[in-house]
Design a protein around this motif. Structure first.
Motif, mmCIF file in Angstrom:
data_model
loop_
_atom_site.group_PDB
_atom_site.id
_atom_site.type_symbol
_atom_site.label_atom_id
_atom_site.label_comp_id
_atom_site.label_asym_id
_atom_site.label_seq_id
_atom_site.Cartn_x
_atom_site.Cartn_y
_atom_site.Cartn_z
ATOM 1 N N GLN A 13 51.025 -20.806 4.815
ATOM 2 C CA GLN A 13 50.027 -21.820 4.512
ATOM 3 C C GLN A 13 50.372 -23.160 5.146
ATOM 4 N N MET A 14 49.332 -23.851 5.549
ATOM 5 C CA MET A 14 49.449 -25.202 6.082
ATOM 6 C C MET A 14 48.544 -26.127 5.290
ATOM 7 N N GLN A 15 48.982 -27.346 5.132
ATOM 8 C CA GLN A 15 48.166 -28.391 4.526
ATOM 9 C C GLN A 15 47.658 -29.300 5.636
ATOM 10 N N ILE A 16 46.336 -29.340 5.794
ATOM 11 C CA ILE A 16 45.727 -30.097 6.891
ATOM 12 C C ILE A 16 44.855 -31.202 6.303
ATOM 13 N N GLU A 17 44.984 -32.371 6.884
ATOM 14 C CA GLU A 17 44.190 -33.522 6.446
ATOM 15 C C GLU A 17 43.309 -33.990 7.598
ATOM 16 N N VAL A 18 42.004 -34.066 7.330
ATOM 17 C CA VAL A 18 41.037 -34.575 8.300
ATOM 18 C C VAL A 18 40.219 -35.672 7.619
ATOM 19 N N LEU A 19 39.288 -36.242 8.353
ATOM 20 C CA LEU A 19 38.427 -37.292 7.811
ATOM 21 C C LEU A 19 37.042 -36.723 7.500
ATOM 22 N N SER A 20 36.496 -37.111 6.357
ATOM 23 C CA SER A 20 35.129 -36.746 6.020
ATOM 24 C C SER A 20 34.160 -37.690 6.733
ATOM 25 N N TRP A 21 32.877 -37.456 6.562
ATOM 26 C CA TRP A 21 31.911 -38.316 7.236
ATOM 27 C C TRP A 21 31.902 -39.727 6.651
ATOM 28 N N MET A 22 32.489 -39.870 5.448
ATOM 29 C CA MET A 22 32.623 -41.184 4.838
ATOM 30 C C MET A 22 33.957 -41.851 5.184
ATOM 31 N N ALA A 23 34.701 -41.265 6.140
ATOM 32 C CA ALA A 23 35.987 -41.796 6.593
ATOM 33 C C ALA A 23 37.040 -41.774 5.490
ATOM 34 N N THR A 24 36.935 -40.808 4.565
ATOM 35 C CA THR A 24 37.931 -40.622 3.515
ATOM 36 C C THR A 24 38.771 -39.383 3.831
ATOM 37 N N PRO A 25 40.048 -39.375 3.433
ATOM 38 C CA PRO A 25 40.900 -38.210 3.714
ATOM 39 C C PRO A 25 40.384 -36.955 3.005
ATOM 40 N N LEU A 26 40.377 -35.856 3.727
ATOM 41 C CA LEU A 26 39.915 -34.578 3.208
ATOM 42 C C LEU A 26 41.032 -33.553 3.393
ATOM 43 N N GLN A 27 41.549 -33.024 2.272
ATOM 44 C CA GLN A 27 42.660 -32.085 2.305
ATOM 45 C C GLN A 27 42.137 -30.648 2.332
ATOM 46 N N ARG A 28 42.759 -29.828 3.181
ATOM 47 C CA ARG A 28 42.406 -28.407 3.268
ATOM 48 C C ARG A 28 43.675 -27.568 3.360
ATOM 49 N N THR A 29 43.635 -26.396 2.756
ATOM 50 C CA THR A 29 44.726 -25.432 2.845
ATOM 51 C C THR A 29 44.290 -24.300 3.765
ATOM 52 N N VAL A 30 45.054 -24.088 4.831
ATOM 53 C CA VAL A 30 44.699 -23.116 5.862
ATOM 54 C C VAL A 30 45.848 -22.125 6.017
ATOM 55 N N ASN A 31 45.527 -20.849 6.069
ATOM 56 C CA ASN A 31 46.522 -19.812 6.343
ATOM 57 C C ASN A 31 46.664 -19.625 7.851
ATOM 58 N N ILE A 32 47.896 -19.459 8.298
ATOM 59 C CA ILE A 32 48.128 -19.245 9.726
ATOM 60 C C ILE A 32 47.490 -17.934 10.179
ATOM 61 N N SER A 33 47.443 -16.951 9.290
ATOM 62 C CA SER A 33 46.832 -15.662 9.638
ATOM 63 C C SER A 33 45.329 -15.780 9.863
ATOM 64 N N ASP A 34 44.708 -16.871 9.390
ATOM 65 C CA ASP A 34 43.264 -17.071 9.575
ATOM 66 C C ASP A 34 42.932 -17.862 10.827
ATOM 67 N N VAL A 35 43.948 -18.290 11.575
ATOM 68 C CA VAL A 35 43.711 -19.089 12.779
ATOM 69 C C VAL A 35 43.125 -18.210 13.880
ATOM 70 N N ARG A 36 42.094 -18.706 14.517
ATOM 71 C CA ARG A 36 41.415 -17.981 15.594
ATOM 72 C C ARG A 36 41.211 -18.906 16.788
ATOM 73 N N THR A 37 40.974 -18.293 17.937
ATOM 74 C CA THR A 37 40.626 -19.062 19.127
ATOM 75 C C THR A 37 39.211 -19.602 18.971
ATOM 76 N N PRO A 38 38.980 -20.882 19.167
ATOM 77 C CA PRO A 38 37.640 -21.446 18.945
ATOM 78 C C PRO A 38 36.639 -20.942 19.975
ATOM 79 N N GLU A 39 35.517 -20.499 19.481
ATOM 80 C CA GLU A 39 34.430 -20.069 20.361
ATOM 81 C C GLU A 39 33.367 -21.157 20.380
#
Length: 205
Positions: A145-171
Motif C-alpha cells: 500500500q501507498m499513501q498518495i496526496e493530491v489536490l482537489s478542485w478546491m485546492a485542498t489536500p486529498l488523501q488516497r490509499t493505493v495498492n501497488i498491485s493495482d498500478v497500471r500503464t495509463p491509457e
C-alpha cells in the motif's frame, strides 16, 4: 561444682546435636552446585534472570517519502485561479451592467456570461491538467500500500490509499501522467523520485 557440671553436660549435648560435615564432603557439594547451574537457568546460585539474553528488536525499514517539487507552487496557482473565478462570477455581471449603460440588456447579459465562462474554463483547465500531480507519496518497503496526496478542485489536500498491485500503464493522451490506479491518474517526477525499485513498479509496462 554441681552447676559447673550441669553446664558441661548441656554444652556436650548441644555439640552432639550439631551436624559437622567433614572436609571430604566439600568437593561433592561444589560439584552438585555446578550440576544444578547447568540443569536449571533459574538456579538461585546464578545472579541473572531466566532470560538474560535479551532479544534484539527487529528494525523496521524506513518509509519512502516522495514530495513533489512543484507541490506548493501548484497549490498557490490553483488558489489564485479559484479566487479569480469567484471574483469573475460575482463581480463580472455587476461591472458589466453598471459600466456600459449604452448597451442593451441582452448584450450586457451575453458579455457577463462570456466573462464568467472564460474564468470558469480557465480554472477547470488548470484542474484538469494538474489533478494527477502527486504532492506527497509515502510507502513502507515490504508492503503493498501507498499513501498518495493530491489536490482537489478546491485546492485542498486529498488523501488516497493505493495498492501497488493495482498500478497500471495509463491509457490516455493527457500530458504529465506517470501511472494509473483504480481509475485515477497520477504523476511523479522521475528525476527526483527517491526509490528506484518503487519507481520501476510504478512504471510497469
Amino acid at each position: 561444682m554441681v552447676g559447673a557440671a550441669l553446664l558441661r553436660a548441656g554444652w556436650k549435648q548441644a555439640c552432639s546435636r550439631a551436624t559437622i560435615y567433614p572436609s571430604r564432603h566439600i568437593p561433592n557439594a561444589l560439584g552438585q552446585q555446578r550440576w544444578a547451574t547447568q540443569i536449571s537457568p533459574n538456579y538461585k546460585g546464578l545472579n541473572r534472570p531466566a532470560h538474560a539474553e535479551e532479544e534484539k528488536p527487529i528494525e523496521k525499514p524506513a518509509p519512502v517519502v516522495y514530495e513533489g517539487v512543484m507541490a506548493d507552487t501548484l497549490r498557490r496557482v490553483k488558489l489564485l485561479s479559484l479566487t479569480t473565478c469567484c471574483c469573475s462570477v460575482v463581480g463580472g455581471p455587476f461591472v458589466t451592467f453598471f459600466t456600459s449603460p449604452e448597451l442593451s440588456v441582452i448584450a450586457k447579459g451575453g458579455l457577463a456570461s462570456l466573462v464568467v465562462l472564460l474564468s470558469a474554463s480557465t480554472t477547470g483547465a488548470l484542474h484538469w491538467f494538474a489533478s494527477p500531480y502527486v504532492r506527497k507519496l509515502t510507502w513502507t518497503p515490504g508492503t503493498d500500500q501507498m499513501q498518495i496526496e493530491v489536490l482537489s478542485w478546491m485546492a485542498t489536500p486529498l488523501q488516497r490509499t493505493v495498492n501497488i498491485s493495482d498500478v497500471r500503464t495509463p491509457e490516455t493522451q493527457r500530458p504529465a501522467v506517470t501511472f494509473e490506479a483504480n481509475g485515477n491518474l497520477y504523476y511523479v517526477d522521475k528525476d527526483t523520485f527517491p526509490h528506484a525499485e518503487l519507481l520501476k513498479k510504478l512504471l510497469r509496462k
